[in-house]
Design an enzyme around this catalytic site. Structure first.
Site, short mmCIF file in Angstrom:
data_model
loop_
_atom_site.label_atom_id
_atom_site.label_comp_id
_atom_site.label_asym_id
_atom_site.label_seq_id
_atom_site.Cartn_x
_atom_site.Cartn_y
_atom_site.Cartn_z
CG PHE A 11 50.26 -35.52 -61.63
CD1 PHE A 11 50.37 -36.61 -60.77
CD2 PHE A 11 51.29 -34.57 -61.65
CE1 PHE A 11 51.49 -36.75 -59.96
CE2 PHE A 11 52.41 -34.72 -60.86
CZ PHE A 11 52.51 -35.80 -60.00
N GLY A 13 45.78 -32.28 -59.41
CA GLY A 13 44.41 -32.00 -58.96
C GLY A 13 43.77 -33.19 -58.26
CB THR A 121 54.71 -23.48 -63.25
OG1 THR A 121 55.95 -24.13 -63.53
CG2 THR A 121 54.43 -22.50 -64.38
CG ASP A 122 59.77 -24.31 -61.18
OD1 ASP A 122 59.17 -24.64 -62.23
OD2 ASP A 122 60.60 -25.05 -60.62
CD GLU A 123 58.43 -25.34 -67.05
OE1 GLU A 123 58.24 -24.85 -68.16
OE2 GLU A 123 58.54 -26.56 -66.84
CE1 TYR A 145 52.05 -25.26 -68.15
CE2 TYR A 145 54.41 -25.12 -67.68
CZ TYR A 145 53.11 -25.32 -67.24
OH TYR A 145 52.85 -25.55 -65.91
CE LYS A 149 50.19 -22.63 -64.75
NZ LYS A 149 48.85 -23.07 -64.21
P1 NAD Z 1 47.55 -32.24 -65.81
O1 NAD Z 1 47.83 -31.94 -67.24
O2 NAD Z 1 47.84 -33.60 -65.28
O3 NAD Z 1 46.00 -31.96 -65.51
C1 NAD Z 1 45.35 -30.81 -65.97
C2 NAD Z 1 43.85 -30.98 -65.72
O4 NAD Z 1 43.20 -29.77 -66.12
C3 NAD Z 1 43.22 -32.12 -66.51
O5 NAD Z 1 42.34 -32.86 -65.69
C4 NAD Z 1 42.45 -31.41 -67.62
O6 NAD Z 1 41.32 -32.13 -68.08
C5 NAD Z 1 42.07 -30.12 -66.91
N1 NAD Z 1 41.83 -29.01 -67.85
C6 NAD Z 1 42.62 -28.61 -68.87
N2 NAD Z 1 42.06 -27.56 -69.51
C7 NAD Z 1 40.91 -27.29 -68.87
C8 NAD Z 1 39.90 -26.30 -69.04
N3 NAD Z 1 39.96 -25.39 -70.02
N4 NAD Z 1 38.85 -26.30 -68.19
C9 NAD Z 1 38.76 -27.22 -67.20
N5 NAD Z 1 39.68 -28.18 -66.99
C10 NAD Z 1 40.75 -28.21 -67.82
O7 NAD Z 1 48.29 -31.12 -64.98
P2 NAD Z 1 49.12 -31.22 -63.62
O8 NAD Z 1 50.50 -31.67 -63.91
O9 NAD Z 1 48.31 -31.95 -62.61
O10 NAD Z 1 49.20 -29.67 -63.23
C11 NAD Z 1 48.17 -29.07 -62.48
C12 NAD Z 1 48.49 -27.59 -62.33
O11 NAD Z 1 49.71 -27.43 -61.64
C13 NAD Z 1 48.64 -26.84 -63.65
O12 NAD Z 1 48.10 -25.56 -63.51
C14 NAD Z 1 50.15 -26.76 -63.85
O13 NAD Z 1 50.51 -25.65 -64.62
C15 NAD Z 1 50.60 -26.64 -62.41
N6 NAD Z 1 51.95 -27.14 -62.13
C16 NAD Z 1 52.31 -28.41 -62.52
C17 NAD Z 1 53.57 -28.90 -62.18
C18 NAD Z 1 54.03 -30.28 -62.58
O14 NAD Z 1 55.21 -30.59 -62.45
N7 NAD Z 1 53.14 -31.16 -63.05
C19 NAD Z 1 54.46 -28.08 -61.46
C20 NAD Z 1 54.06 -26.79 -61.11
C21 NAD Z 1 52.80 -26.33 -61.43
O1 DAU Z 2 58.83 -26.84 -63.28
C1 DAU Z 2 57.45 -27.04 -63.20
C2 DAU Z 2 56.96 -27.62 -64.50
O2 DAU Z 2 57.48 -28.94 -64.55
C3 DAU Z 2 55.45 -27.64 -64.63
O3 DAU Z 2 54.97 -26.31 -64.64
C4 DAU Z 2 55.02 -28.37 -65.91
O4 DAU Z 2 53.61 -28.49 -65.94
C5 DAU Z 2 55.64 -29.74 -65.92
O5 DAU Z 2 55.36 -30.36 -67.15
C6 DAU Z 2 57.15 -29.66 -65.71
O6 DAU Z 2 57.79 -29.05 -66.86
P1 DAU Z 2 59.17 -29.62 -67.41
O7 DAU Z 2 59.32 -29.21 -68.82
O8 DAU Z 2 60.30 -29.31 -66.49
O9 DAU Z 2 58.86 -31.19 -67.26
P2 DAU Z 2 59.12 -32.43 -68.22
O10 DAU Z 2 58.76 -33.64 -67.42
O11 DAU Z 2 58.49 -32.26 -69.56
O12 DAU Z 2 60.69 -32.40 -68.41
C7 DAU Z 2 61.57 -32.47 -67.31
C8 DAU Z 2 62.98 -32.41 -67.86
O13 DAU Z 2 63.23 -33.62 -68.57
C9 DAU Z 2 63.22 -31.28 -68.83
O14 DAU Z 2 64.55 -30.79 -68.66
C10 DAU Z 2 63.07 -31.94 -70.19
C11 DAU Z 2 63.57 -33.35 -69.94
N1 DAU Z 2 62.97 -34.41 -70.76
C12 DAU Z 2 61.61 -34.51 -70.78
C13 DAU Z 2 60.99 -35.46 -71.54
C14 DAU Z 2 59.49 -35.58 -71.57
C15 DAU Z 2 63.76 -35.28 -71.47
O15 DAU Z 2 65.01 -35.21 -71.43
N2 DAU Z 2 63.15 -36.24 -72.24
C16 DAU Z 2 61.80 -36.36 -72.33
O16 DAU Z 2 61.31 -37.25 -73.06
#
Ligand code: NAD
Ligand code: DAU
Length: 335
Positions: A11, A13, A121-123, A145, A149
């Site tokens: 996503f 990336g 991540t902020d988590e 997770y 991280k």
């Molecule tokens: P995503 O799950 O959509 O994508 C992850 C990508 O990494 C995929 O394309 C997957 O194929 C690839 N991947 C997984 N394992 C791998 C490996 N061993 N080697 C090579 N490629 C691999 O993730 P995202 O939501 O786009 O998050 C991207 C980064 O940002 C992550 O590091 C995540 O922890 C961080 N992040 C995400 C969020 C969020 O809200 N989505 C917020 C803060 C930080």
């Molecule tokens: O804060 C950054 C993180 O945000 C990233 O590091 C993670 O990769 C990303 O997945 C995200 O983590 P969260 O756990 O916060 O995201 P998620 O979308 O899974 O959930 C957001 C909030 O919504 C959380 O409080 C859980 C709640 N939730 C989530 C799902 C999937 C629900 O109530 N119902 C659901 O079905």
């Protein structure tokens, strides 16, 4: 710059790939193509001369060493990224998010790259009842997770202290936008609502997340890459706190559905109640979020409405098995 980006078929990336190419950089995208990695996410740039794809695991030192040839900087976004999957089946999380990060760091050090950005991540901070996390706050991750991280994040900082490697860490908040895998709150609820399927709200739905648009997150990573100080951490937050129920209600309005779709289900174990980030450190590098949340969310809903051919194939097969394991039997009676 010649950038080695990992996880570029995911996503955030894939948005970073587009931003980097549009800014005139060259990108090698190294991705394992897990369930979350989707070549369609970069199909529009796949034939551009500045783009190269390497199908590999960041935990494979030889493949990584090959991909690093001719590279100036590394941005590590590859990860197992979903909290709920880490609770259902944690094994893959330390393998990629800790071990894979260590392999990538070490190969990048041997290759002598000019900078390594670890996208964290902020988590990693855990939950905060009031105020906002600063970069110096202790790490208290709650889920497999976020613990994984945190492991990757701390290793990156250790490579700076031990080897003098130029490392910068970003800690981003909850990110939303087009092409997000429909397991996370916003794309799951948008696609379920479009299909008039129930929206499973965990617990009371009063948990708070700080939402940031995907392009603002990528711009924050770029600011840290280009202007950050080696060995430093930068929070990347939207300054946009919303309860999960508010997000749910906005999605229902934007999709023309009503609250009868809401189902309260049992809470996520170890569920962090609130996230919030102080972002003045990154703002001092000239970055600020640009996308207003109502506009960004409306644009995201419009993208999912217009791109059923992207998400309908995803929400079948193995995804259905995940969905049943994750949500089956969790409904709170009377909700
Ligand atoms: P995503 O799950 O959509 O994508 C992850 C990508 O990494 C995929 O394309 C997957 O194929 C690839 N991947 C997984 N394992 C791998 C490996 N061993 N080697 C090579 N490629 C691999 O993730 P995202 O939501 O786009 O998050 C991207 C980064 O940002 C992550 O590091 C995540 O922890 C961080 N992040 C995400 C969020 C969020 O809200 N989505 C917020 C803060 C930080
Ligand atoms: O804060 C950054 C993180 O945000 C990233 O590091 C993670 O990769 C990303 O997945 C995200 O983590 P969260 O756990 O916060 O995201 P998620 O979308 O899974 O959930 C957001 C909030 O919504 C959380 O409080 C859980 C709640 N939730 C989530 C799902 C999937 C629900 O109530 N119902 C659901 O079905």
């Amino acid at each position: 710059m010649r950038i080695l980006l990992t996880g570029g078929c995911g996503f955030i990336g894939s948005a970073f790939v587009r931003m980097a190419l549009s800014r005139g950089h060259e990108v090698t995208n190294l991705d394992k193509l897990t369930y979350a990695g989707n070549p369609a996410n970069v199909a529009d740039v796949a034939d551009l001369p500045g783009y190269r794809f390497v199908h590999a695991d960041i935990a494979d030192p030889q493949a990584v060493a090959g991909a690093l040839e001719g590279v100036d900087v590394v941005v590590n976004m590859a990860a197992e990224s979903h909290v709920d999957r880490s609770i259902l089946d944690p094994a893959a999380f330390p393998m990629t998010d800790v071990v894979g990060t260590a392999v990538l760091l070490d190969q990048a050090r041997r290759a002598g790259v000019a900078r390594f950005v670890q996208v964290s991540t902020d988590e990693v901070y855990g939950s905060i009842p009031e105020g906002a996390f600063r970069e110096t706050d202790p790490l208290e991750p709650s889920s497999p997770y976020s613990a994984s991280k945190a492991g990757g994040d701390l290793q990156a900082l250790a490579w700076h202290r031990t080897y003098g490697m130029d490392v910068v860490v970003t800690r981003g908040s909850n990110t939303y936008g087009p092409r997000q895998y429909p397991e996370k709150l916003i794309p799951l609820f948008v696609t379920n609502a479009l299909d008039s399927e129930p929206l499973p709200v965990y617990g009371d739905g009063q948990q708070i997340r700080d939402w940031i648009n995907v392009d603002d997150h990528c711009a924050g990573v770029f600011a840290a890459l280009e202007h950050g100080v080696a060995g430093e951490v930068y929070n990347v937050g939207g300054g946009n706190e919303r309860t999960n129920l508010e997000i749910t209600e906005r999605i229902l309005t934007l999709t023309g559905r009503d609250a009868t779709l809401i189902r309260h289900v049992s809470d996520r174990p170890g569920h962090d109640r609130r996230y919030a980030l102080a972002t003045d450190k990154l703002r001092r590098l000239g970055w600020a979020p640009q996308v207003a949340f109502p506009d960004g969310l409306a644009g995201t809903v419009a993208w999912f409405q217009a791109n059923r051919d992207w998400w309908e194939p995803i929400k079948s097969g193995a995804y259905r098995a995940y969905y049943d394991a994750q949500y089956g039997g969790r409904e709170v009676p009377g909700s």
